[in-house]
Design a protein around this motif. Structure first.
Motif, PDB file in Angstrom:
ATOM      1  N   ASP A  55       0.831  -1.213   0.000  1.00 24.29           N
ATOM      2  CA  ASP A  55       0.000   0.000   0.000  1.00 24.29           C
ATOM      3  C   ASP A  55       0.866   1.264   0.000  1.00 24.29           C
ATOM      4  O   ASP A  55       0.586   2.212  -0.731  1.00 24.29           O
ATOM      5  CB  ASP A  55      -0.937   0.023   1.208  1.00 24.29           C
ATOM      6  CG  ASP A  55      -2.121  -0.914   1.049  1.00 24.29           C
ATOM      7  OD1 ASP A  55      -2.367  -1.406  -0.064  1.00 24.29           O
ATOM      8  OD2 ASP A  55      -2.805  -1.163   2.067  1.00 24.29           O
ATOM      9  N   SER A  56       1.908   1.258   0.832  1.00 22.19           N
ATOM     10  CA  SER A  56       2.774   2.448   0.884  1.00 22.19           C
ATOM     11  C   SER A  56       3.517   2.639  -0.430  1.00 22.19           C
ATOM     12  O   SER A  56       3.749   3.765  -0.862  1.00 22.19           O
ATOM     13  CB  SER A  56       3.751   2.366   2.056  1.00 22.19           C
ATOM     14  OG  SER A  56       4.832   1.506   1.786  1.00 22.19           O
ATOM     15  N   LEU A  57       3.882   1.539  -1.087  1.00 26.28           N
ATOM     16  CA  LEU A  57       4.551   1.632  -2.385  1.00 26.28           C
ATOM     17  C   LEU A  57       3.619   2.255  -3.425  1.00 26.28           C
ATOM     18  O   LEU A  57       4.028   3.133  -4.191  1.00 26.28           O
ATOM     19  CB  LEU A  57       5.032   0.260  -2.849  1.00 26.28           C
ATOM     20  CG  LEU A  57       5.681   0.217  -4.236  1.00 26.28           C
ATOM     21  CD1 LEU A  57       6.916   1.098  -4.293  1.00 26.28           C
ATOM     22  CD2 LEU A  57       6.009  -1.222  -4.618  1.00 26.28           C
ATOM     23  N   LEU A  58       2.356   1.831  -3.438  1.00 29.94           N
ATOM     24  CA  LEU A  58       1.402   2.411  -4.388  1.00 29.94           C
ATOM     25  C   LEU A  58       1.211   3.908  -4.147  1.00 29.94           C
ATOM     26  O   LEU A  58       1.184   4.697  -5.094  1.00 29.94           O
ATOM     27  CB  LEU A  58       0.057   1.690  -4.310  1.00 29.94           C
ATOM     28  CG  LEU A  58       0.020   0.281  -4.862  1.00 29.94           C
ATOM     29  CD1 LEU A  58      -1.381  -0.306  -4.695  1.00 29.94           C
ATOM     30  CD2 LEU A  58       0.461   0.220  -6.308  1.00 29.94           C
ATOM     31  N   GLU A  59       1.075   4.286  -2.889  1.00 34.16           N
ATOM     32  CA  GLU A  59       0.939   5.712  -2.562  1.00 34.16           C
ATOM     33  C   GLU A  59       2.169   6.491  -2.993  1.00 34.16           C
ATOM     34  O   GLU A  59       2.068   7.573  -3.567  1.00 34.16           O
ATOM     35  CB  GLU A  59       0.752   5.888  -1.047  1.00 34.16           C
ATOM     36  CG  GLU A  59      -0.675   6.034  -0.622  1.00 34.16           C
ATOM     37  CD  GLU A  59      -0.748   6.323   0.870  1.00 34.16           C
ATOM     38  OE1 GLU A  59      -0.228   7.380   1.309  1.00 34.16           O
ATOM     39  OE2 GLU A  59      -1.331   5.491   1.583  1.00 34.16           O
ATOM     40  N   HIS A  60       3.326   5.927  -2.707  1.00 31.62           N
ATOM     41  CA  HIS A  60       4.588   6.574  -3.063  1.00 31.62           C
ATOM     42  C   HIS A  60       4.725   6.708  -4.583  1.00 31.62           C
ATOM     43  O   HIS A  60       5.126   7.762  -5.087  1.00 31.62           O
ATOM     44  CB  HIS A  60       5.745   5.773  -2.486  1.00 31.62           C
ATOM     45  CG  HIS A  60       7.083   6.295  -2.846  1.00 31.62           C
ATOM     46  ND1 HIS A  60       7.587   7.479  -2.351  1.00 31.62           N
ATOM     47  CD2 HIS A  60       8.029   5.802  -3.670  1.00 31.62           C
ATOM     48  CE1 HIS A  60       8.793   7.682  -2.852  1.00 31.62           C
ATOM     49  NE2 HIS A  60       9.083   6.678  -3.656  1.00 31.62           N
ATOM     50  N   LEU A  61       4.367   5.653  -5.316  1.00 35.30           N
ATOM     51  CA  LEU A  61       4.472   5.701  -6.778  1.00 35.30           C
ATOM     52  C   LEU A  61       3.515   6.723  -7.374  1.00 35.30           C
ATOM     53  O   LEU A  61       3.822   7.333  -8.400  1.00 35.30           O
ATOM     54  CB  LEU A  61       4.232   4.320  -7.383  1.00 35.30           C
ATOM     55  CG  LEU A  61       5.340   3.306  -7.134  1.00 35.30           C
ATOM     56  CD1 LEU A  61       4.956   1.954  -7.716  1.00 35.30           C
ATOM     57  CD2 LEU A  61       6.663   3.789  -7.694  1.00 35.30           C
ATOM     58  N   GLU A  62       2.388   6.927  -6.722  1.00 35.24           N
ATOM     59  CA  GLU A  62       1.485   7.960  -7.213  1.00 35.24           C
ATOM     60  C   GLU A  62       2.139   9.337  -7.074  1.00 35.24           C
ATOM     61  O   GLU A  62       2.047  10.177  -7.975  1.00 35.24           O
ATOM     62  CB  GLU A  62       0.152   7.959  -6.479  1.00 35.24           C
ATOM     63  CG  GLU A  62      -0.757   9.037  -7.045  1.00 35.24           C
ATOM     64  CD  GLU A  62      -2.056   9.185  -6.306  1.00 35.24           C
ATOM     65  OE1 GLU A  62      -2.978   9.763  -6.898  1.00 35.24           O
ATOM     66  OE2 GLU A  62      -2.138   8.762  -5.149  1.00 35.24           O
ATOM     67  N   THR A  63       2.816   9.562  -5.962  1.00 35.42           N
ATOM     68  CA  THR A  63       3.519  10.827  -5.762  1.00 35.42           C
ATOM     69  C   THR A  63       4.611  11.000  -6.813  1.00 35.42           C
ATOM     70  O   THR A  63       4.727  12.065  -7.425  1.00 35.42           O
ATOM     71  CB  THR A  63       4.136  10.879  -4.345  1.00 35.42           C
ATOM     72  OG1 THR A  63       3.086  10.720  -3.390  1.00 35.42           O
ATOM     73  CG2 THR A  63       4.865  12.178  -4.101  1.00 35.42           C
ATOM     74  N   ILE A  64       5.391   9.943  -7.035  1.00 33.92           N
ATOM     75  CA  ILE A  64       6.450   9.989  -8.045  1.00 33.92           C
ATOM     76  C   ILE A  64       5.853  10.252  -9.418  1.00 33.92           C
ATOM     77  O   ILE A  64       6.357  11.069 -10.195  1.00 33.92           O
ATOM     78  CB  ILE A  64       7.253   8.666  -8.049  1.00 33.92           C
ATOM     79  CG1 ILE A  64       7.942   8.442  -6.711  1.00 33.92           C
ATOM     80  CG2 ILE A  64       8.227   8.610  -9.209  1.00 33.92           C
ATOM     81  CD1 ILE A  64       9.015   9.433  -6.371  1.00 33.92           C
ATOM     82  N   ARG A  65       4.759   9.586  -9.720  1.00 31.47           N
ATOM     83  CA  ARG A  65       4.080   9.785 -11.000  1.00 31.47           C
ATOM     84  C   ARG A  65       3.635  11.232 -11.161  1.00 31.47           C
ATOM     85  O   ARG A  65       3.769  11.824 -12.227  1.00 31.47           O
ATOM     86  CB  ARG A  65       2.888   8.841 -11.096  1.00 31.47           C
ATOM     87  CG  ARG A  65       2.082   9.017 -12.372  1.00 31.47           C
ATOM     88  CD  ARG A  65       0.767   9.705 -12.034  1.00 31.47           C
ATOM     89  NE  ARG A  65       0.077  10.060 -13.245  1.00 31.47           N
ATOM     90  CZ  ARG A  65      -0.459  11.257 -13.457  1.00 31.47           C
ATOM     91  NH1 ARG A  65      -0.371  12.199 -12.554  1.00 31.47           N
ATOM     92  NH2 ARG A  65      -1.085  11.521 -14.560  1.00 31.47           N
ATOM     93  N   ASN A  66       3.130  11.819 -10.098  1.00 29.57           N
ATOM     94  CA  ASN A  66       2.682  13.206 -10.170  1.00 29.57           C
ATOM     95  C   ASN A  66       3.845  14.160 -10.404  1.00 29.57           C
ATOM     96  O   ASN A  66       3.722  15.123 -11.163  1.00 29.57           O
ATOM     97  CB  ASN A  66       1.899  13.595  -8.915  1.00 29.57           C
ATOM     98  CG  ASN A  66       0.530  12.965  -8.883  1.00 29.57           C
ATOM     99  OD1 ASN A  66      -0.017  12.583  -9.923  1.00 29.57           O
ATOM    100  ND2 ASN A  66      -0.025  12.817  -7.703  1.00 29.57           N
TER     101      ASN A  66
END
Length: 152
Positions: A55-66
């Motif tokens: 879950d934390s990886l998905l949240e983090h990847l969304e930030t990176i994607r943004n």
């Protein structure tokens, strides 16, 4: 609406909607119930990760994607909320995590995790080596500012 219309169908998506748009539509992180807990655990287990780490990886990847989508610099950025570092993994890592407190908010550990996920999906780990070659071609870039350990 037409069958081939990318914005037809329920909730504005059709079977023809591009994959990236379905995964990274607005508010992915706000939709905490993107899957029930049993589903999240099953998906995380597929990658050999614990659910909170996944879950934390998905949240983090969304930030990176943004950052990337809005043309922000990423190479020396301190990301406020990094991914949780897994305690155990189902496959070997290309390199070790950098657990130094100053390195945790940088992109290095993200690259290591993505390389690990790449291995789980394709059986190959190419991302880390690609980044290493890219950094070799730009000696003016200090990889330590990305969280890379000295002498990586």
């Amino acid at each position: 609406m037409n069958e081939g219309d990318f914005h037809s169908g329920p909730a504005g998506y059709s079977p023809n909607t591009p994959y990236v748009e379905t995964q990274y539509g607005s508010g992915f992180d706000e939709e905490a119930d993107w899957a029930d807990r049993a589903d999240r655990q099953a998906i995380a287990q597929r990658y050999g990760l614990e659910e909170p780490v996944f879950d934390s990886l998905l949240e983090h990847l969304e930030t990176i994607r943004n950052f990337c989508a809005h043309h922000s610099r990423l190479w020396n950025r301190h990301v406020t909320k990094g991914p949780k570092i897994p305690k155990k993994l189902a496959a070997p890592l290309t390199a070790n995590f950098n657990l130094h407190p100053q390195a945790l908010p940088n992109v290095y550990n993200t690259i290591i995790l993505l390389d690990y996920i790449d291995y789980c999906v394709s059986g190959e780990q190419k991302l880390f080596e690609s980044v290493r070659k890219l950094l070799d071609s730009y000696p003016e870039i200090d990889p330590n500012q990305m969280g890379f350990p000295k002498g990586f």
